[in-house]
Motif scaffolding. Structure first.
Motif, mmCIF file in Angstrom:
data_model
loop_
_atom_site.group_PDB
_atom_site.id
_atom_site.type_symbol
_atom_site.label_atom_id
_atom_site.label_comp_id
_atom_site.label_asym_id
_atom_site.label_seq_id
_atom_site.Cartn_x
_atom_site.Cartn_y
_atom_site.Cartn_z
ATOM 1 N N GLY A 1 1.968 -4.641 98.093
ATOM 2 C CA GLY A 1 2.767 -4.007 99.379
ATOM 3 C C GLY A 1 4.068 -4.671 98.898
ATOM 4 N N MET A 2 3.700 -5.485 98.326
ATOM 5 C CA MET A 2 4.569 -6.585 97.593
ATOM 6 C C MET A 2 5.082 -5.713 96.074
ATOM 7 N N ARG A 3 4.340 -5.263 95.544
ATOM 8 C CA ARG A 3 5.014 -4.920 93.702
ATOM 9 C C ARG A 3 5.780 -3.380 94.615
ATOM 10 N N ASP A 4 4.823 -2.407 95.278
ATOM 11 C CA ASP A 4 5.868 -1.970 95.909
ATOM 12 C C ASP A 4 6.852 -1.815 96.028
ATOM 13 N N PHE A 5 7.384 -3.134 96.943
ATOM 14 C CA PHE A 5 8.199 -3.105 97.200
ATOM 15 C C PHE A 5 9.525 -3.940 96.336
ATOM 16 N N ASP B 1 4.452 -11.682 106.811
ATOM 17 C CA ASP B 1 3.199 -11.032 105.982
ATOM 18 C C ASP B 1 1.998 -11.715 106.725
ATOM 19 N N GLY B 2 2.616 -12.819 106.062
ATOM 20 C CA GLY B 2 1.030 -13.497 106.404
ATOM 21 C C GLY B 2 0.849 -13.995 107.636
ATOM 22 N N GLY B 3 1.028 -13.636 108.527
ATOM 23 C CA GLY B 3 0.572 -13.802 110.117
ATOM 24 C C GLY B 3 0.122 -12.016 110.081
ATOM 25 N N PHE B 4 1.054 -11.486 110.273
ATOM 26 C CA PHE B 4 0.603 -9.579 109.737
ATOM 27 C C PHE B 4 -0.578 -8.864 109.241
ATOM 28 N N GLY C 1 4.356 -4.831 107.253
ATOM 29 C CA GLY C 1 4.731 -5.724 108.790
ATOM 30 C C GLY C 1 5.428 -6.595 109.629
ATOM 31 N N GLY C 2 5.578 -6.662 110.732
ATOM 32 C CA GLY C 2 6.037 -8.054 111.149
ATOM 33 C C GLY C 2 5.654 -8.588 112.475
ATOM 34 N N GLY D 1 4.741 -5.673 114.883
ATOM 35 C CA GLY D 1 3.366 -4.672 114.086
ATOM 36 C C GLY D 1 3.776 -3.408 113.066
ATOM 37 N N ALA D 2 3.352 -2.741 112.805
ATOM 38 C CA ALA D 2 3.265 -2.401 111.270
ATOM 39 C C ALA D 2 4.839 -1.253 111.011
ATOM 40 N N ALA D 3 5.848 -1.500 112.436
ATOM 41 C CA ALA D 3 6.609 -0.533 112.276
ATOM 42 C C ALA D 3 8.027 -1.751 111.755
ATOM 43 N N GLN D 4 7.311 -2.542 111.558
ATOM 44 C CA GLN D 4 8.490 -3.657 111.842
ATOM 45 C C GLN D 4 8.873 -4.270 109.614
ATOM 46 N N LYS D 5 8.399 -2.940 109.354
ATOM 47 C CA LYS D 5 8.300 -2.655 107.509
ATOM 48 C C LYS D 5 10.020 -3.044 106.988
ATOM 49 N N ILE D 6 10.348 -4.287 106.331
ATOM 50 C CA ILE D 6 11.865 -3.269 105.472
ATOM 51 C C ILE D 6 11.754 -2.076 104.798
ATOM 52 N N PRO D 7 10.728 -2.552 103.449
ATOM 53 C CA PRO D 7 10.747 -0.985 103.161
ATOM 54 C C PRO D 7 10.989 0.378 103.698
#
Length: 334
Positions: A291-295, A274-277, A230-231, A234-240
């Motif tokens: 999340g990192m593995r999935d991307f 991502d750390g802040g999110f 997320g960014g 919020g959660a919508a700011q997700k590059i994947p």
């Protein structure tokens, strides 16, 4: 086409339409070669849509067709042409949507013009190169601002001369990231308020410098403030969630055909937001690593032969231990 005293004039163009259509089209919305491509190899006065010149003009970045023009949104996307030219080189450009200023970097024979080209809203014809002396020239145009800021369509190219094909580089690199990769506020100290377009330059980031040093073609897929979990917004700011799209704004319902451009290396520079999110939403270390593995798995599926490099630490390195755990897991499974 009409020949006159050994000079060919080609007029097969259309103004950039700028239609903000979300209508589903065929998956292959990439530019295709056309008879106009053959005509521009004959010396003369030409006006030809950019979308008709695939294979002669090099197109950089993910693009979608907009009539006979091409949509450019992503950082550092653009085109490069070369050949025997004289006089002016012009382009019909439609600044279709966006609430931030849009700037293009224009390079003639490897040198920047006096200042970046600022686009006005709506359709307009811009002079990219003026008064060229007859001879071999190269014109390169790159979008400095990122996809969420603005969307443009480049339609007709007009020039006197003849073009030759710009060869693809031997290496291809894709850079995925956030503001660091997009070049947000690269041209100013601090964080400006209001229109931030004038202060962003995605053509001079570490990504651009790396590609230049290695002689590589490169694509940039970056959104300031976004992450893989997320960014900042919020959660919508997700590059994947958007990684498989061709564009960010217009025609974002279309999927990118990864087979048309397979990178040798994919560089991912995410984690700062991502750390802040993660902390704001009380996620666990396991959530971060998953999340990192999935991307990484998503990237590997779409780019099966690419080396994947995760870059991190340019703006802090607090998440590095979790990243190393995820990378070790993926290395074991890859």
């Amino acid at each position: 086409k009409e020949e006159n005293s050994g000079t060919m004039r080609t007029t097969a163009g259309t103004a950039a339409s700028g239609a903000a259509s979300q209508t589903e089209s065929s998956p292959s919305s990439q530019p295709t070669a056309s008879p106009e491509k053959e005509a521009v190899t004959v010396y003369g006065e030409h006006t030809v849509p950019l979308g008709k010149l695939a294979g002669t003009v090099k197109i950089g970045g993910r693009t979608a067709a907009d009539g006979d023009g091409l949509i450019f949104e992503w950082t550092a996307s653009g085109f490069e042409l070369t050949g025997e030219l004289e006089g002016d080189v012009k382009a019909a450009i439609n600044f279709v949507q966006g609430d931030q200023s849009c700037f293009l970097r224009v390079q003639i024979d490897g040198r920047d013009i006096a200042s970046p080209l600022k686009l006005d809203k709506g359709s307009k014809t811009y002079t990219l190169a003026a008064g060229l002396t007859k001879g071999k020239h190269t014109v390169k145009v790159s979008k400095m601002t990122e996809a969420f800021m603005n969307s443009i369509t480049i339609g007709d190219l007009s020039f006197t001369g003849k073009l030759e094909a710009v060869p693809a580089a031997d290496r291809k690199i894709e850079f995925i990231g956030d503001s660091i990769t997009a070049g947000l506020d690269l041209l100013i100290e601090g964080a400006p308020e209001g229109d931030i377009g004038p202060y962003e330059d995605g053509t001079r980031t570490y990504a651009a410098l790396t590609a230049e040093a290695l002689g590589a073609d490169y694509h940039v897929f970056a959104c300031a403030g976004w992450g893989f979990l997320g960014g900042a917004g919020g959660a919508a700011q997700k590059i994947p969630n958007i990684y498989e799209q061709i564009t960010f704004q217009r025609k974002s319902n279309l999927h990118w055909d990864f087979s048309t451009w397979q990178p040798d290396v994919v560089v991912v520079n995410l984690g700062t937001n991502d750390g802040g999110f993660m902390w704001q939403n009380k996620l666990t270390d396991l959530d971060f690593e998953k999340g990192m593995r999935d991307f990484i798995a998503q990237i590997r599926k779409k780019n099966p032969k690419a080396e994947i490099i995760w870059a991190y630490g340019m703006l802090g390195a607090g998440m590095k231990p979790l990243m190393l755990n995820a990378i070790e897991d993926m290395q074991a499974a890859d």
